[in-house]
Design a protein around this motif. Structure first.
Motif, PDB file in Angstrom:
ATOM      1  N   ARG A 150       0.847  -1.284   0.060  1.00 30.45           N
ATOM      2  CA  ARG A 150       0.004   0.079  -0.181  1.00 30.45           C
ATOM      3  C   ARG A 150       0.911   1.057   0.179  1.00 30.45           C
ATOM      4  NH1 ARG A 150      -4.578  -1.354   4.588  1.00 30.45           N
ATOM      5  NH2 ARG A 150      -5.147  -3.461   3.594  1.00 30.45           N
ATOM      6  N   GLU A 152       1.630   4.201   1.503  1.00 26.56           N
ATOM      7  CA  GLU A 152       1.200   5.016   2.813  1.00 26.56           C
ATOM      8  C   GLU A 152       2.140   6.232   2.961  1.00 26.56           C
ATOM      9  OE1 GLU A 152      -1.206   3.726   4.795  1.00 26.56           O
ATOM     10  OE2 GLU A 152      -1.312   1.477   4.514  1.00 26.56           O
ATOM     11  N   LYS A 157       4.068   3.123  12.025  1.00 26.91           N
ATOM     12  CA  LYS A 157       3.177   2.080  12.116  1.00 26.91           C
ATOM     13  C   LYS A 157       2.713   1.403  10.587  1.00 26.91           C
ATOM     14  CE  LYS A 157       1.566   2.573  16.914  1.00 26.91           C
ATOM     15  NZ  LYS A 157       2.746   3.296  17.148  1.00 26.91           N
ATOM     16  N   HIS A 158       3.050   2.187   9.573  1.00 27.22           N
ATOM     17  CA  HIS A 158       2.763   1.752   8.231  1.00 27.22           C
ATOM     18  C   HIS A 158       4.100   1.673   7.522  1.00 27.22           C
ATOM     19  CE1 HIS A 158      -0.929   3.709   9.665  1.00 27.22           C
ATOM     20  NE2 HIS A 158      -1.288   2.751   8.797  1.00 27.22           N
ATOM     21  N   ALA A 159       4.154   0.649   6.271  1.00 27.61           N
ATOM     22  CA  ALA A 159       4.962   0.442   5.389  1.00 27.61           C
ATOM     23  C   ALA A 159       4.532   0.148   4.344  1.00 27.61           C
ATOM     24  CB  ALA A 159       6.140  -0.621   5.923  1.00 27.61           C
ATOM     25  N   PHE A 162       4.257  -4.979   3.754  1.00 29.97           N
ATOM     26  CA  PHE A 162       3.998  -5.533   4.864  1.00 29.97           C
ATOM     27  C   PHE A 162       3.339  -6.885   4.662  1.00 29.97           C
ATOM     28  CE2 PHE A 162      -0.642  -5.243   5.304  1.00 29.97           C
ATOM     29  CZ  PHE A 162      -0.852  -4.126   4.536  1.00 29.97           C
ATOM     30  N   MET A 164       0.247  -9.544   5.434  1.00 31.35           N
ATOM     31  CA  MET A 164      -0.924  -9.860   5.957  1.00 31.35           C
ATOM     32  C   MET A 164      -1.027 -11.421   6.220  1.00 31.35           C
ATOM     33  SD  MET A 164      -3.639  -7.826   6.260  1.00 31.35           S
ATOM     34  CE  MET A 164      -4.598  -6.984   4.654  1.00 31.35           C
ATOM     35  N   GLU A 221      -3.743  -0.756  16.430  1.00 28.33           N
ATOM     36  CA  GLU A 221      -4.577  -1.654  15.576  1.00 28.33           C
ATOM     37  C   GLU A 221      -3.624  -2.781  15.044  1.00 28.33           C
ATOM     38  OE1 GLU A 221      -6.889  -0.494  12.195  1.00 28.33           O
ATOM     39  OE2 GLU A 221      -6.759  -2.187  11.348  1.00 28.33           O
ATOM     40  N   LEU A 222      -4.005  -3.938  15.506  1.00 32.34           N
ATOM     41  CA  LEU A 222      -3.112  -5.184  15.128  1.00 32.34           C
ATOM     42  C   LEU A 222      -3.956  -5.971  14.103  1.00 32.34           C
ATOM     43  CD1 LEU A 222      -2.800  -6.664  18.666  1.00 32.34           C
ATOM     44  CD2 LEU A 222      -1.222  -5.555  17.483  1.00 32.34           C
ATOM     45  N   GLY A 223      -5.237  -6.007  13.948  1.00 31.77           N
ATOM     46  CA  GLY A 223      -6.015  -6.507  13.038  1.00 31.77           C
ATOM     47  C   GLY A 223      -7.650  -6.147  13.003  1.00 31.77           C
ATOM     48  N   SER A 224      -7.999  -6.220  11.505  1.00 29.29           N
ATOM     49  CA  SER A 224      -9.394  -5.865  11.520  1.00 29.29           C
ATOM     50  C   SER A 224     -10.266  -6.962  11.146  1.00 29.29           C
ATOM     51  CB  SER A 224      -9.632  -4.955  10.361  1.00 29.29           C
ATOM     52  OG  SER A 224      -8.972  -3.349  10.691  1.00 29.29           O
ATOM     53  N   GLY A 246      -8.032  -9.931   9.289  1.00 27.42           N
ATOM     54  CA  GLY A 246      -6.789  -9.650   8.936  1.00 27.42           C
ATOM     55  C   GLY A 246      -5.902  -9.130   9.486  1.00 27.42           C
ATOM     56  N   GLY A 248      -1.991  -7.686  10.592  1.00 23.81           N
ATOM     57  CA  GLY A 248      -0.575  -7.292  10.260  1.00 23.81           C
ATOM     58  C   GLY A 248       0.570  -8.072  10.934  1.00 23.81           C
ATOM     59  N   ARG A 251       2.771  -5.649  12.819  1.00 22.39           N
ATOM     60  CA  ARG A 251       2.112  -5.155  14.048  1.00 22.39           C
ATOM     61  C   ARG A 251       1.937  -6.204  15.096  1.00 22.39           C
ATOM     62  NH1 ARG A 251      -1.970  -0.898  12.307  1.00 22.39           N
ATOM     63  NH2 ARG A 251      -0.770  -0.021  10.707  1.00 22.39           N
ATOM     64  N   LEU A 262       7.895   0.011  13.064  1.00 21.35           N
ATOM     65  CA  LEU A 262       7.282  -0.971  12.482  1.00 21.35           C
ATOM     66  C   LEU A 262       8.741  -1.127  11.586  1.00 21.35           C
ATOM     67  CD1 LEU A 262       4.286  -1.964  11.045  1.00 21.35           C
ATOM     68  CD2 LEU A 262       5.848  -1.543   9.256  1.00 21.35           C
TER      69      LEU A 262
HETATM   70  P1  ATP Z   1      -4.594   1.469   9.482  1.00 16.39           P
HETATM   71  O1  ATP Z   1      -5.905   2.251  10.002  1.00 16.39           O
HETATM   72  O2  ATP Z   1      -3.499   1.137  10.739  1.00 16.39           O
HETATM   73  O3  ATP Z   1      -3.936   2.188   8.700  1.00 16.39           O
HETATM   74  P2  ATP Z   1      -6.011  -0.246   7.979  1.00 16.39           P
HETATM   75  O4  ATP Z   1      -7.132  -0.293   8.771  1.00 16.39           O
HETATM   76  O5  ATP Z   1      -6.076   0.563   6.918  1.00 16.39           O
HETATM   77  O6  ATP Z   1      -4.762   0.075   9.197  1.00 16.39           O
HETATM   78  P3  ATP Z   1      -6.786  -3.008   7.001  1.00 16.39           P
HETATM   79  O7  ATP Z   1      -7.105  -2.824   5.896  1.00 16.39           O
HETATM   80  O8  ATP Z   1      -7.671  -3.171   8.379  1.00 16.39           O
HETATM   81  O9  ATP Z   1      -5.721  -1.809   7.802  1.00 16.39           O
HETATM   82  O10 ATP Z   1      -5.502  -4.157   7.075  1.00 16.39           O
HETATM   83  C1  ATP Z   1      -5.477  -5.208   8.122  1.00 16.39           C
HETATM   84  C2  ATP Z   1      -4.185  -5.178   8.963  1.00 16.39           C
HETATM   85  O11 ATP Z   1      -3.060  -4.989   8.161  1.00 16.39           O
HETATM   86  C3  ATP Z   1      -4.243  -4.073   9.994  1.00 16.39           C
HETATM   87  O12 ATP Z   1      -4.974  -4.074  10.996  1.00 16.39           O
HETATM   88  C4  ATP Z   1      -2.800  -3.738  10.159  1.00 16.39           C
HETATM   89  O13 ATP Z   1      -2.313  -4.498  11.170  1.00 16.39           O
HETATM   90  C5  ATP Z   1      -2.195  -4.343   8.880  1.00 16.39           C
HETATM   91  N1  ATP Z   1      -1.526  -3.249   7.768  1.00 16.39           N
HETATM   92  C6  ATP Z   1      -2.387  -2.478   7.070  1.00 16.39           C
HETATM   93  N2  ATP Z   1      -1.935  -1.483   6.416  1.00 16.39           N
HETATM   94  C7  ATP Z   1      -0.573  -1.656   6.744  1.00 16.39           C
HETATM   95  C8  ATP Z   1       0.613  -1.080   6.520  1.00 16.39           C
HETATM   96  N3  ATP Z   1       0.927   0.084   5.782  1.00 16.39           N
HETATM   97  N4  ATP Z   1       1.952  -1.405   6.994  1.00 16.39           N
HETATM   98  C9  ATP Z   1       1.794  -2.402   7.947  1.00 16.39           C
HETATM   99  N5  ATP Z   1       0.801  -3.061   8.408  1.00 16.39           N
HETATM  100  C10 ATP Z   1      -0.212  -2.643   7.755  1.00 16.39           C
END
Ligand code: ATP
Ligand code: MG
Length: 279
Positions: A150, A152, A157-159, A162, A164, A221-224, A246, A248, A251, A262
């Motif tokens: 993605r 970002e 906390k983002h890369a 990553f 999934m 956030e660890l997962g959704s 899902g 990360g 995370r 991260l």
């Molecule tokens: P955030 O709100 O933290 O940007 P997100 O809600 O956009 O995350 P989801 O689409 O829910 O992300 O993705 C599921 C999981 O993947 C997230 O909970 C997170 O742990 C991980 N994740 C998402 N985007 C990234 C990223 N750019 N780098 C690292 N981990 C990520």
């Protein structure tokens, strides 16, 4: 009173300093610099020790051991591990409601007009829901662990790349509640990672609407999660009920190892297992 310079803060962070120390104040530059040099030396020594330890014991980053442990734990619970393509067609992504001009679309790395690097596993897992759904009795459980990409605005906390972990249970017996199943599979993963103090909290998602997130004790956030029947199911022809999460992997690694950046948990040329290589 003076504080550490930006450069000093950066270096101390790279070396894994405890964050409280960064606030420290000093009488003058000289005493600050002396303190910095001493601290830097201490931290470098610790990094050397950690690298020695890594060579003597695990010989690989925590995130890779964790991936293997989680995969084993899920397989033991009846989940099939799947392995799907990293290159995704625009058409398939659009079935997730990721269309031109949407927030998510801006995050996609396009290879050409027709194809991108997958920003999520869900579209591929939807295919598996259909295929396995035709072939197997319920409940059907499966998961994938693999790279996602993605765009970002990079932060702690983002890369851009990553890993999934996405699990799905489809055809959940009527007597079980979907939220309990979410908690059960989330707990399986989080217990395996040794993460304590987490909770399942409500959150808004651009793709799924209202979702529940697994967050750690610091609110990261660890997962959704998502549950079905879901409006997107029609597009794929899924009619069963289902739960999906899902996580990360980076995370999970950060939370399990108490790491606040991260960059130290993910794929890197500067760190191995959070240990700084430029010492
Ligand atoms: P955030 O709100 O933290 O940007 P997100 O809600 O956009 O995350 P989801 O689409 O829910 O992300 O993705 C599921 C999981 O993947 C997230 O909970 C997170 O742990 C991980 N994740 C998402 N985007 C990234 C990223 N750019 N780098 C690292 N981990 C990520
Ligand atoms: Mg999310």
């Amino acid at each position: 009173m003076v504080q550490f310079t930006e450069e000093q803060v950066r270096r101390l962070n790279e070396l894994g300093v405890e964050t409280a120390l960064l606030e420290q104040e000093f009488q003058d530059n000289q005493s600050r610099n002396r303190f910095f040099q001493k601290k830097e030396q201490e931290l470098v020594t610790i990094q050397h020790k950690r690298l020695d330890e890594l060579y003597e014991n695990e010989r690989r980053p925590f995130i890779l051991s964790l991936e293997e442990k989680i995969a084993a734990a899920l397989r033991a619970e009846g989940f099939l591990q799947v392995h799907t393509p990293i290159i995704m067609t625009k058409k398939r992504l659009e079935k997730m409601g990721v269309f031109k001009g949407s927030i998510m679309e801006k995050q996609v790395f396009w290879i050409d007009e027709r194809r991108c690097l997958r920003p999520m596993l869900a579209p591929n897992l939807y295919e598996y829901m259909i295929e396995l759904g035709r072939l197997r009795p319920r409940p059907i459980r499966f998961f994938e662990i693999g790279p996602c990409f993605r765009r970002e605005t990079q932060g702690q906390k983002h890369a851009n790349e990553f890993t999934m972990l996405n699990l799905v249970e489809m055809g959940v017996p009527k007597e079980l509640t979907l939220r309990d199943q979410l908690l059960k599979w989330g707990k399986t993963v989080l217990d395996t990672a040794g993460i304590k103090g987490w909770k399942l909290a409500s959150e808004d998602s651009t793709v799924y609407g209202e979702t529940d997130d697994f967050v750690d004790e610091n609110g990261m956030e660890l997962g959704s999660s998502a549950i079905g029947p879901h409006p997107l199911d029609v597009e794929w022809g899924v009619t069963d009920n289902w739960v999906g999460i899902g996580f990360g992997m980076e995370r999970l690694t950060m939370s399990a190892t108490n790491e606040n950046n991260l960059a130290k948990a993910g794929r890197s040329l500067s760190y191995i297992n959070g240990i700084r290589l430029h010492l």
